[in-house]
Design an enzyme around this catalytic site. Structure first.
Site, mmCIF file in Angstrom:
data_model
loop_
_atom_site.group_PDB
_atom_site.id
_atom_site.type_symbol
_atom_site.label_atom_id
_atom_site.label_comp_id
_atom_site.label_asym_id
_atom_site.label_seq_id
_atom_site.Cartn_x
_atom_site.Cartn_y
_atom_site.Cartn_z
ATOM 1 N N ASP A 198 54.768 -13.453 3.729
ATOM 2 C CA ASP A 198 55.546 -14.509 3.169
ATOM 3 C C ASP A 198 57.062 -14.576 3.527
ATOM 4 O O ASP A 198 57.540 -15.660 2.973
ATOM 5 C CB ASP A 198 55.233 -14.666 1.616
ATOM 6 C CG ASP A 198 53.724 -15.319 1.210
ATOM 7 O OD1 ASP A 198 53.113 -16.131 2.019
ATOM 8 O OD2 ASP A 198 53.531 -15.122 0.005
ATOM 9 N N LYS A 228 57.944 -20.135 -3.534
ATOM 10 C CA LYS A 228 57.301 -21.232 -2.822
ATOM 11 C C LYS A 228 55.980 -21.422 -3.606
ATOM 12 O O LYS A 228 55.217 -20.774 -4.451
ATOM 13 C CB LYS A 228 56.729 -20.612 -1.577
ATOM 14 C CG LYS A 228 56.024 -19.098 -1.423
ATOM 15 C CD LYS A 228 54.401 -19.397 -1.482
ATOM 16 C CE LYS A 228 53.799 -18.008 -1.729
ATOM 17 N NZ LYS A 228 52.456 -18.118 -2.103
HETATM 18 C C1 LIG Z 1 48.755 -15.288 -0.709
HETATM 19 C C2 LIG Z 1 50.001 -15.638 0.097
HETATM 20 O O1 LIG Z 1 51.154 -15.394 -0.727
HETATM 21 C C3 LIG Z 1 50.063 -17.095 0.541
HETATM 22 O O2 LIG Z 1 51.356 -17.436 0.934
HETATM 23 C C4 LIG Z 1 50.303 -14.739 1.313
HETATM 24 O O3 LIG Z 1 49.228 -14.947 2.344
HETATM 25 C C5 LIG Z 1 50.335 -13.285 0.806
HETATM 26 O O4 LIG Z 1 51.664 -12.709 1.619
HETATM 27 P P1 LIG Z 1 52.327 -11.606 1.294
HETATM 28 O O5 LIG Z 1 52.292 -11.347 -0.292
HETATM 29 O O6 LIG Z 1 53.637 -11.494 2.029
HETATM 30 O O7 LIG Z 1 51.327 -10.481 1.844
HETATM 31 P P2 LIG Z 1 51.514 -9.157 2.659
HETATM 32 O O8 LIG Z 1 52.488 -8.111 1.928
HETATM 33 O O9 LIG Z 1 51.801 -9.614 4.114
HETATM 34 O O10 LIG Z 1 50.156 -8.622 2.677
HETATM 35 C C6 LIG Z 1 49.589 -8.021 1.141
HETATM 36 C C7 LIG Z 1 48.044 -7.959 1.505
HETATM 37 O O11 LIG Z 1 47.641 -9.274 1.499
HETATM 38 C C8 LIG Z 1 46.554 -9.241 2.385
HETATM 39 N N1 LIG Z 1 46.746 -10.473 3.357
HETATM 40 C C9 LIG Z 1 47.892 -11.117 3.482
HETATM 41 C C10 LIG Z 1 48.224 -11.891 4.047
HETATM 42 C C11 LIG Z 1 47.272 -12.441 5.150
HETATM 43 N N2 LIG Z 1 47.371 -13.388 6.094
HETATM 44 N N3 LIG Z 1 45.867 -11.750 4.951
HETATM 45 C C12 LIG Z 1 45.757 -10.666 4.176
HETATM 46 O O12 LIG Z 1 44.641 -10.336 4.001
HETATM 47 C C13 LIG Z 1 46.243 -7.995 2.930
HETATM 48 O O13 LIG Z 1 45.219 -7.494 2.314
HETATM 49 C C14 LIG Z 1 47.707 -7.379 2.934
HETATM 50 O O14 LIG Z 1 47.413 -5.945 2.887
HETATM 51 N N1 LIG Z 2 61.647 -7.371 -5.299
HETATM 52 C C1 LIG Z 2 60.455 -7.341 -5.999
HETATM 53 N N2 LIG Z 2 60.160 -7.984 -6.650
HETATM 54 C C2 LIG Z 2 58.910 -8.138 -7.325
HETATM 55 N N3 LIG Z 2 58.012 -7.270 -7.052
HETATM 56 C C3 LIG Z 2 58.255 -6.347 -5.977
HETATM 57 C C4 LIG Z 2 59.274 -6.378 -5.451
HETATM 58 N N4 LIG Z 2 59.279 -5.529 -4.479
HETATM 59 C C5 LIG Z 2 57.921 -4.901 -4.406
HETATM 60 N N5 LIG Z 2 57.230 -5.531 -5.456
HETATM 61 C C6 LIG Z 2 56.003 -5.135 -5.615
HETATM 62 O O1 LIG Z 2 55.174 -6.399 -5.292
HETATM 63 C C7 LIG Z 2 54.206 -6.626 -6.112
HETATM 64 C C8 LIG Z 2 53.826 -8.345 -5.944
HETATM 65 O O2 LIG Z 2 54.889 -8.675 -6.572
HETATM 66 P P1 LIG Z 2 55.380 -10.317 -5.948
HETATM 67 O O3 LIG Z 2 56.297 -10.943 -7.181
HETATM 68 O O4 LIG Z 2 56.005 -10.315 -4.846
HETATM 69 O O5 LIG Z 2 54.052 -10.976 -6.204
HETATM 70 P P2 LIG Z 2 53.497 -12.362 -5.648
HETATM 71 O O6 LIG Z 2 54.684 -13.320 -6.010
HETATM 72 O O7 LIG Z 2 52.233 -12.709 -6.006
HETATM 73 O O8 LIG Z 2 53.690 -12.320 -3.908
HETATM 74 P P3 LIG Z 2 53.118 -13.576 -2.964
HETATM 75 O O9 LIG Z 2 52.848 -14.647 -3.365
HETATM 76 O O10 LIG Z 2 53.972 -13.349 -1.748
HETATM 77 O O11 LIG Z 2 51.643 -12.979 -2.763
HETATM 78 C C9 LIG Z 2 54.596 -6.271 -7.469
HETATM 79 O O12 LIG Z 2 53.445 -6.055 -8.381
HETATM 80 C C10 LIG Z 2 55.597 -5.249 -7.206
HETATM 81 O O13 LIG Z 2 54.789 -3.978 -7.231
#
Ligand SMILES: C[C@](O)(CO)[C@H](O)COP(=O)(O)OP(=O)(O)OC[C@H]1O[C@@H](n2ccc(N)nc2=O)[C@H](O)[C@@H]1O
Ligand SMILES: Nc1ncnc2c1ncn2[C@@H]1O[C@H](COP(=O)(O)OP(=O)(O)OP(=O)(O)O)[C@@H](O)[C@H]1O
Length: 300
Positions: free
Chosen positions: A138, A10
């Site tokens: 997400d 996304k």
């Molecule tokens: C930055 C984005 O990727 C935008 O789509 C999302 O808001 C993050 O979504 P995500 O990675 O699925 O996040 P989660 O696994 O739910 O949360 C990880 C951490 O991100 C922060 N978090 C996330 C979502 C949100 N609305 N507020 C937050 O403050 C919190 O510190 C939380 O502990």
């Molecule tokens: N299936 C997976 N693939 C990648 N990372 C994973 C997975 N499961 C757990 N993780 C952990 O989650 C952390 C974040 O990885 P991810 O690739 O989801 O980040 P992101 O794309 O920035 O997430 P978001 O956009 O939802 O905030 C990684 O550093 C890893 O430790």
């Protein structure tokens, strides 16, 4: 028997972030667009317990234990529907890790749909979305794809119309950024200031519905961008390179550090891709368009 599910990455075309809530999360107005970069998750019954393997350029950074979102999805579904989570989950990973493109979330949604199909649980869409929300903010969007407005912490979705294809270039950075660290930096930068309630832009939603790239480019915003740039200042150079090469808009994708460039057409995408690759300001560059469908069973 195996089940394979394909799940998109996304980009957030609007990410409005409110003040930190008592639970540490932030209320969002989060306009998601799924784009055609995919992970593929395959689940197969396993004789030696829950096992995860991963292939792809970033595979070394993916945890292969029960913290992996794909494993957590299988365990949650098995627990709710009284099944055994003894499956081999294989992830063919093309979405950058820790890039702000919901790669882990994609694998969580993909494993959930794959296990649900394998185990024939008859879970409703609402029940699956509920499990997704438990896995991460997400994850519900990774299941539904297309375009959607996420409110609450981003998990409450309203589907949005799209009237055309939007073309993008993505520049992957040389290192990752932790999502919680970027939200913490957002809080630090907001200290002493009033943070308004996050509100979705109706102009941006109308641009998506019309397929109007120029208006979309004029209205994209990401409230996490200053925080991501504060933690990763070099990203400013990548954004400038894409803009100079003709991108209609340049922004950090979600919590970063992947940078996203909205372009008019595939030709412009190729020119921006070339300029970014030549600049040495990023690790790799990909093109993709959206909307892309959500998690889809592609093999069984
Ligand atoms: C930055 C984005 O990727 C935008 O789509 C999302 O808001 C993050 O979504 P995500 O990675 O699925 O996040 P989660 O696994 O739910 O949360 C990880 C951490 O991100 C922060 N978090 C996330 C979502 C949100 N609305 N507020 C937050 O403050 C919190 O510190 C939380 O502990
Ligand atoms: N299936 C997976 N693939 C990648 N990372 C994973 C997975 N499961 C757990 N993780 C952990 O989650 C952390 C974040 O990885 P991810 O690739 O989801 O980040 P992101 O794309 O920035 O997430 P978001 O956009 O939802 O905030 C990684 O550093 C890893 O430790």
């Amino acid at each position: 028997m195996s089940v394979t599910v394909r799940v998109p990455a996304k980009v957030n075309v609007q990410l409005a972030v409110g003040a930190a809530r008592p639970d540490g999360f932030h209320d969002l107005a989060n306009v998601f667009l799924a784009v055609g970069l995919y992970d593929e998750v395959t689940v197969t019954p396993s004789a030696d317990g829950l096992r995860i393997t991963c292939e792809g350029p970033d595979a070394g950074q993916v945890p292969l234990d029960r913290t992996n979102l794909a494993a957590r999805a299988a365990l949650l579904l098995a627990d709710r529907y009284g099944r055994s989570a003894d499956v081999h989950i294989h992830i063919a990973k093309d979405i950058p890790v820790a890039g702000g493109m919901a790669g882990g979330s994609a694998d969580g949604a993909g494993a959930l749909l794959a296990c649900d199909t394998l185990w024939e649980t008859d879970a409703s869409r609402e029940e699956l979305l509920d499990i997704c929300a438990e896995l991460g903010s997400d994850v519900p969007f990774s299941l539904v794809g297309g375009a959607a407005l996420g409110t609450g912490r981003g998990e409450r979705l309203t589907p949005l119309e799209t009237g055309g294809t939007f073309h993008w270039v993505f520049a992957m950075a040389s290192r990752g950024l932790s999502t919680p660290a970027v939200f913490r930096e957002f809080d630090r930068l907001a200290e002493g200031r009033h943070v308004p309630e996050p509100v979705a832009s109706q102009e941006l939603i109308a641009a998506l519905a019309k397929g109007d790239a120029d208006t979309l480019a004029a209205t994209v915003t990401n409230d996490l961008q200053p925080a991501a740039l504060s933690l990763f200042p070099e990203l400013a150079g990548t954004l400038a390179t894409g803009r100079e090469a003709g991108a209609l808009a340049a922004l950090v994708s979600g919590s970063g550090p992947t940078t996203a460039f909205l372009v008019r057409d595939p030709e412009s995408a190729a020119a921006v891709q070339r300029a970014l690759a030549a600049s040495g300001t990023c690790r790799s560059v990909r093109t993709a368009s959206g909307p892309a469908p959500g998690a889809t069973v592609t093999g069984r």
